[in-house]
Structure formats: structure tokens, C-alpha cells
Design a protein around this motif. Structure first.
Motif, PDB file in Angstrom:
ATOM      1  N   ALA A  47       0.513  -1.018  -0.098  1.00 22.38           N
ATOM      2  CA  ALA A  47       0.059  -0.095   0.441  1.00 22.38           C
ATOM      3  C   ALA A  47       0.725   1.571   0.108  1.00 22.38           C
ATOM      4  CB  ALA A  47      -0.742   0.135   1.441  1.00 22.38           C
ATOM      5  N   ALA A  48       0.599   1.666  -0.926  1.00 16.76           N
ATOM      6  CA  ALA A  48       1.630   2.966  -0.904  1.00 16.76           C
ATOM      7  C   ALA A  48       0.899   4.853  -0.662  1.00 16.76           C
ATOM      8  CB  ALA A  48       1.992   3.615  -2.292  1.00 16.76           C
ATOM      9  N   ALA A  49       1.053   5.315   0.140  1.00 23.32           N
ATOM     10  CA  ALA A  49      -0.209   6.776   0.351  1.00 23.32           C
ATOM     11  C   ALA A  49       1.087   8.133   0.526  1.00 23.32           C
ATOM     12  CB  ALA A  49       0.022   6.407   2.041  1.00 23.32           C
ATOM     13  N   VAL A  50       0.287   8.761  -0.064  1.00 23.11           N
ATOM     14  CA  VAL A  50       1.021  10.363  -0.137  1.00 23.11           C
ATOM     15  C   VAL A  50      -0.246  10.860   0.600  1.00 23.11           C
ATOM     16  CG1 VAL A  50       1.552  12.456  -1.424  1.00 23.11           C
ATOM     17  CG2 VAL A  50       1.856   9.260  -1.952  1.00 23.11           C
ATOM     18  N   VAL A  51       0.508  11.886   1.619  1.00 21.39           N
ATOM     19  CA  VAL A  51      -0.432  12.649   3.215  1.00 21.39           C
ATOM     20  C   VAL A  51       0.289  14.108   2.611  1.00 21.39           C
ATOM     21  CG1 VAL A  51      -0.835  13.095   4.645  1.00 21.39           C
ATOM     22  CG2 VAL A  51      -0.658  11.039   3.792  1.00 21.39           C
ATOM     23  N   SER A  59      -1.574  21.100   9.391  1.00 19.58           N
ATOM     24  CA  SER A  59      -2.811  20.342   8.443  1.00 19.58           C
ATOM     25  C   SER A  59      -2.917  19.684   7.656  1.00 19.58           C
ATOM     26  CB  SER A  59      -4.087  22.054   9.026  1.00 19.58           C
ATOM     27  OG  SER A  59      -3.706  22.014   8.384  1.00 19.58           O
ATOM     28  N   GLU A  60      -3.203  18.253   7.660  1.00 13.84           N
ATOM     29  CA  GLU A  60      -3.927  17.438   6.182  1.00 13.84           C
ATOM     30  C   GLU A  60      -4.326  17.818   5.496  1.00 13.84           C
ATOM     31  OE1 GLU A  60      -5.252  13.563   5.083  1.00 13.84           O
ATOM     32  OE2 GLU A  60      -4.630  13.246   7.078  1.00 13.84           O
ATOM     33  N   VAL A  61      -4.909  18.361   4.273  1.00 10.43           N
ATOM     34  CA  VAL A  61      -5.025  19.099   2.997  1.00 10.43           C
ATOM     35  C   VAL A  61      -5.872  17.772   1.992  1.00 10.43           C
ATOM     36  CG1 VAL A  61      -4.199  21.422   3.153  1.00 10.43           C
ATOM     37  CG2 VAL A  61      -3.430  19.487   1.353  1.00 10.43           C
ATOM     38  N   ASP A  62      -5.014  16.886   2.084  1.00 12.54           N
ATOM     39  CA  ASP A  62      -5.060  15.556   1.582  1.00 12.54           C
ATOM     40  C   ASP A  62      -4.458  14.754   1.094  1.00 12.54           C
ATOM     41  OD1 ASP A  62      -6.412  14.570  -1.338  1.00 12.54           O
ATOM     42  OD2 ASP A  62      -5.306  16.205  -3.295  1.00 12.54           O
ATOM     43  N   ARG A  63      -4.694  13.556   0.749  1.00 11.68           N
ATOM     44  CA  ARG A  63      -4.548  11.935   1.249  1.00 11.68           C
ATOM     45  C   ARG A  63      -4.692  10.884  -0.319  1.00 11.68           C
ATOM     46  NH1 ARG A  63      -4.709   8.233   6.140  1.00 11.68           N
ATOM     47  NH2 ARG A  63      -4.219  10.272   7.284  1.00 11.68           N
ATOM     48  N   ALA A  64      -3.897  10.896  -0.964  1.00 15.16           N
ATOM     49  CA  ALA A  64      -4.115   9.251  -1.277  1.00 15.16           C
ATOM     50  C   ALA A  64      -3.452   8.225  -0.870  1.00 15.16           C
ATOM     51  CB  ALA A  64      -4.183   9.626  -3.070  1.00 15.16           C
ATOM     52  N   VAL A  65      -4.429   7.049  -1.338  1.00 21.09           N
ATOM     53  CA  VAL A  65      -3.332   5.959  -1.394  1.00 21.09           C
ATOM     54  C   VAL A  65      -3.726   4.133  -1.940  1.00 21.09           C
ATOM     55  CG1 VAL A  65      -3.953   3.614   0.636  1.00 21.09           C
ATOM     56  CG2 VAL A  65      -3.587   6.217   1.681  1.00 21.09           C
ATOM     57  N   VAL A  66      -2.801   3.829  -2.934  1.00 21.16           N
ATOM     58  CA  VAL A  66      -3.448   2.827  -4.034  1.00 21.16           C
ATOM     59  C   VAL A  66      -2.604   1.362  -2.905  1.00 21.16           C
ATOM     60  CG1 VAL A  66      -2.242   2.161  -5.724  1.00 21.16           C
ATOM     61  CG2 VAL A  66      -2.486   4.689  -5.262  1.00 21.16           C
ATOM     62  N   HIS A  67      -3.161   0.004  -4.091  1.00 20.51           N
ATOM     63  CA  HIS A  67      -2.796  -0.968  -3.241  1.00 20.51           C
ATOM     64  C   HIS A  67      -2.117  -1.223  -4.130  1.00 20.51           C
ATOM     65  CE1 HIS A  67      -4.792  -1.290   1.295  1.00 20.51           C
ATOM     66  NE2 HIS A  67      -6.188  -0.750   0.514  1.00 20.51           N
ATOM     67  N   GLY A  68      -1.670  -2.241  -4.067  1.00 18.00           N
ATOM     68  CA  GLY A  68      -0.969  -2.744  -5.260  1.00 18.00           C
ATOM     69  C   GLY A  68       0.246  -5.138  -5.100  1.00 18.00           C
ATOM     70  N   GLU A  69       1.079  -4.690  -6.050  1.00 22.69           N
ATOM     71  CA  GLU A  69       1.994  -5.604  -5.597  1.00 22.69           C
ATOM     72  C   GLU A  69       3.185  -5.472  -6.769  1.00 22.69           C
ATOM     73  OE1 GLU A  69       0.611  -9.543  -6.744  1.00 22.69           O
ATOM     74  OE2 GLU A  69      -1.576  -9.985  -5.702  1.00 22.69           O
ATOM     75  N   LEU A  87       3.111   4.251  -5.854  1.00 26.38           N
ATOM     76  CA  LEU A  87       3.917   5.717  -5.139  1.00 26.38           C
ATOM     77  C   LEU A  87       3.281   7.315  -6.798  1.00 26.38           C
ATOM     78  CD1 LEU A  87       7.113   6.356  -3.645  1.00 26.38           C
ATOM     79  CD2 LEU A  87       4.455   7.002  -2.732  1.00 26.38           C
ATOM     80  N   LEU A  88       4.008   7.130  -7.432  1.00 28.82           N
ATOM     81  CA  LEU A  88       2.947   7.796  -9.325  1.00 28.82           C
ATOM     82  C   LEU A  88       2.132   7.706  -9.046  1.00 28.82           C
ATOM     83  CD1 LEU A  88       5.651   6.940 -12.070  1.00 28.82           C
ATOM     84  CD2 LEU A  88       5.302   8.935 -10.164  1.00 28.82           C
ATOM     85  N   ALA A  89       1.697   6.039  -8.804  1.00 31.62           N
ATOM     86  CA  ALA A  89      -0.232   6.481  -9.016  1.00 31.62           C
ATOM     87  C   ALA A  89      -0.723   6.995  -8.200  1.00 31.62           C
ATOM     88  CB  ALA A  89      -0.757   4.532  -8.529  1.00 31.62           C
ATOM     89  N   ALA A  90      -0.600   6.913  -6.546  1.00 31.54           N
ATOM     90  CA  ALA A  90      -0.650   7.877  -5.404  1.00 31.54           C
ATOM     91  C   ALA A  90      -1.143   8.718  -5.370  1.00 31.54           C
ATOM     92  CB  ALA A  90      -0.341   7.345  -4.303  1.00 31.54           C
ATOM     93  N   LEU A  91       0.064   9.746  -6.023  1.00 31.04           N
ATOM     94  CA  LEU A  91       0.210  10.976  -6.610  1.00 31.04           C
ATOM     95  C   LEU A  91      -0.706  11.452  -7.060  1.00 31.04           C
ATOM     96  CD1 LEU A  91       4.477  11.444  -6.400  1.00 31.04           C
ATOM     97  CD2 LEU A  91       2.926  12.801  -4.744  1.00 31.04           C
ATOM     98  N   GLU A  92      -1.031  10.796  -8.960  1.00 34.95           N
ATOM     99  CA  GLU A  92      -2.005  11.125  -9.332  1.00 34.95           C
ATOM    100  C   GLU A  92      -3.524  10.615  -8.896  1.00 34.95           C
ATOM    101  OE1 GLU A  92      -1.615   8.007 -12.179  1.00 34.95           O
ATOM    102  OE2 GLU A  92       0.230   8.673 -13.472  1.00 34.95           O
ATOM    103  N   GLN A  93      -3.478  10.657  -7.854  1.00 37.30           N
ATOM    104  CA  GLN A  93      -4.984  10.868  -7.490  1.00 37.30           C
ATOM    105  C   GLN A  93      -5.440  12.020  -6.310  1.00 37.30           C
ATOM    106  OE1 GLN A  93      -6.286   7.170  -4.964  1.00 37.30           O
ATOM    107  NE2 GLN A  93      -6.060   5.819  -7.060  1.00 37.30           N
ATOM    108  N   LEU A  94      -4.132  12.515  -6.476  1.00 36.43           N
ATOM    109  CA  LEU A  94      -4.413  13.761  -4.999  1.00 36.43           C
ATOM    110  C   LEU A  94      -5.033  15.001  -5.849  1.00 36.43           C
ATOM    111  CD1 LEU A  94      -0.756  14.438  -4.314  1.00 36.43           C
ATOM    112  CD2 LEU A  94      -2.782  13.247  -2.844  1.00 36.43           C
ATOM    113  N   ARG A  95      -5.513  15.852  -5.006  1.00 37.08           N
ATOM    114  CA  ARG A  95      -6.659  16.856  -5.844  1.00 37.08           C
ATOM    115  C   ARG A  95      -5.220  18.269  -5.821  1.00 37.08           C
ATOM    116  NH1 ARG A  95      -9.292  14.659  -2.629  1.00 37.08           N
ATOM    117  NH2 ARG A  95      -9.312  16.261  -0.883  1.00 37.08           N
ATOM    118  N   THR A  96      -4.897  17.889  -4.748  1.00 38.98           N
ATOM    119  CA  THR A  96      -4.202  19.346  -4.430  1.00 38.98           C
ATOM    120  C   THR A  96      -2.091  19.037  -5.233  1.00 38.98           C
ATOM    121  OG1 THR A  96      -4.751  19.909  -2.706  1.00 38.98           O
ATOM    122  CG2 THR A  96      -2.826  20.448  -2.832  1.00 38.98           C
ATOM    123  N   THR A  97      -1.821  19.539  -5.839  1.00 47.68           N
ATOM    124  CA  THR A  97      -0.548  19.668  -6.245  1.00 47.68           C
ATOM    125  C   THR A  97       0.615  19.838  -5.009  1.00 47.68           C
ATOM    126  OG1 THR A  97      -0.748  19.811  -8.462  1.00 47.68           O
ATOM    127  CG2 THR A  97       1.478  19.880  -7.866  1.00 47.68           C
TER     128      THR A  97
END
Length: 217
Positions: A47-51, A59-69, A87-97
Motif C-alpha cells: 500500500a502506497a500513501a501520499v499525505v 494540518s492535512e489538506v489531501d491524501r491518497a492511498v493505492v494498493h498493489g503488488e 507512489l506515482l499512482a497515488a500522486l495522480e489521485q491527489l486533488r492538491t499538487t
């Protein structure tokens, strides 16, 4: 990086090619939104996470988590090839750059001067730094006991990073440049992101997020 290398030799060739693109300079305005990135594993599952945090309030403004192998074997010095796709896949899911990526790993403090933070920085074009709990290459001299003290991390005659004490009397973390930032700025950002604990808030929250996601399946 759309296709993973099929061998260690191919992966090393990719690192050596992309390494030429690393910029060691402070690029752009000081960051407002800083992202922590981390990956948790259970065998081949990950599981890859970007917070993303606001640097002023933490304070947290965005997060994305991706599952994989995992799709690349564990080979010291090539660890990025296991983590970068998710991690790139998780970054692509963010609403905030994010304006800055804080990676749980190395940047220039790497045998080929191209650790995870460099890899992600070059591929995304975003400023990035590595913050590691242990050294991969390099040694440093004695470090003072107080928060904010630093010592150059040396590999031969090259400064590849800095040992940084983020809290009084705790073990240091190891900061190295990834892309589009200087070491002085990287150290200052890590200290700013670490008001209470040894690890930056970005790293702590990303670690918690990916571990929780992996546990919950």
C-alpha cells in the motif's frame, strides 16, 4: 517510468540516465503544500500513501492511498523500482499538487547518487528530498545533542547529505537532496516539519496511512 526494467543491469542504466536530470538548486517559491510518501509491505502486497500537509499549520489538506503488488525484486540500491510505480499512482489521485515531496528514503545519499527522492523528483518534476532513518552510504562526525544540530554526511570527499537532530537527544535522521532543492533548504524544511517527534509529520502520517490501508486490505 512506464515500463519497469527487466533486470538489475537495466535498472542501473535507467538510474544513470535519469541522474543527469537532477537539479541541485532551490527552484520556485517556498513550498506551501508538502507531501509525505511511504509504502508498506506484506509479502508481495503493498500500500502506497501520499499525505499532503499545509506547511504553516501542519494540518492535512489531501491524501491518497493505492494498493498493489511488487513487480520488481528487492535489490539494495534499486529499491525505488519497487516503490515508484505505486507512489506515482497515488500522486495522480491527489486533488492538491504538492510543492515538495518528502520521501522515506535516500536522495543523493546513494551509491549512484540517485535514490528514491531523486527518482520521484525527476519523474514528477517536483522538488523532493529524502529523509531516512539510517544511512545507506556515507559517514559523519560527532553530532551535538541539541535540536537543529547537523553534520555533513560524507561519501569519500563528497557531501551527499546531512545528519540532522530533530529533537534534543534523539537519534538523527539523514537528509539528502532529491531534486530542485539545496541541502540547506532541505534541512530547514525537515526541521520545520518535525516540531515534536524525530520524524517529520509528513513521514509519520504517510507511514500510518499506508500501514492502516495494508492492514485493512
Amino acid at each position: 517510468m512506464t515500463v519497469l526494467p527487466s533486470s538489475a543491469a537495466e535498472a542501473i542504466a535507467v538510474q544513470e540516465e535519469l541522474r543527469e536530470l537532477v537539479e541541485i538548486a532551490d527552484v520556485g517559491e517556498p513550498p506551501q503544500y508538502v507531501a509525505g510518501l511511504d509504502v508498506a509491505y506484506d509479502g508481495d502486497r503493498l500500500a502506497a500513501a501520499v499525505v499532503v500537509l499545509d506547511v504553516d499549520t501542519l494540518s492535512e489538506v489531501d491524501r491518497a492511498v493505492v494498493h498493489g503488488e511488487t513487480t520488481f525484486p528487492y535489490i539494495p540500491g534499486l529499491f525505488a523500482f519497487r516503490e515508484v510505480p505505486a507512489l506515482l499512482a497515488a500522486l495522480e489521485q491527489l486533488r492538491t499538487t504538492p510543492d515538495l515531496l518528502v520521501c522515506d528514503g535516500q536522495g543523493l545519499a546513494h551509491t549512484r547518487r540517485f535514490g528514491l527522492a531523486c527518482h520521484l523528483g525527476v519523474l514528477t518534476g517536483l522538488p523532493s528530498i529524502g529523509v531516512a532513518k539510517t544511512t545507506f552510504v556515507g559517514t559523519h562526525g560527532e553530532l551535538g545533542p541539541d535540536r537543529g544540530t547537523t553534520a555533513d554526511l560524507m561519501d569519500g570527499d563528497q557531501v551527499v547529505g546531512a545528519a540532522l537532530r530533530t529533537q534534543d537527544g534523539v537519534k538523527p535522521v539523514y537528509v539528502s537532496i532529491g531534486h530542485k532543492i539545496t541541502l540547506t533548504t532541505a534541512v530547514a524544511q525537515v526541521l520545520r516539519l518535525s516540531p515534536r517527534y524525530r520524524l517529520p509529520e509528513t513521514t509519520r502520517l504517510a507511514d500510518q496511512a499506508c500501514r492502516k490501508a495494508l492492514h485493512n486490505g
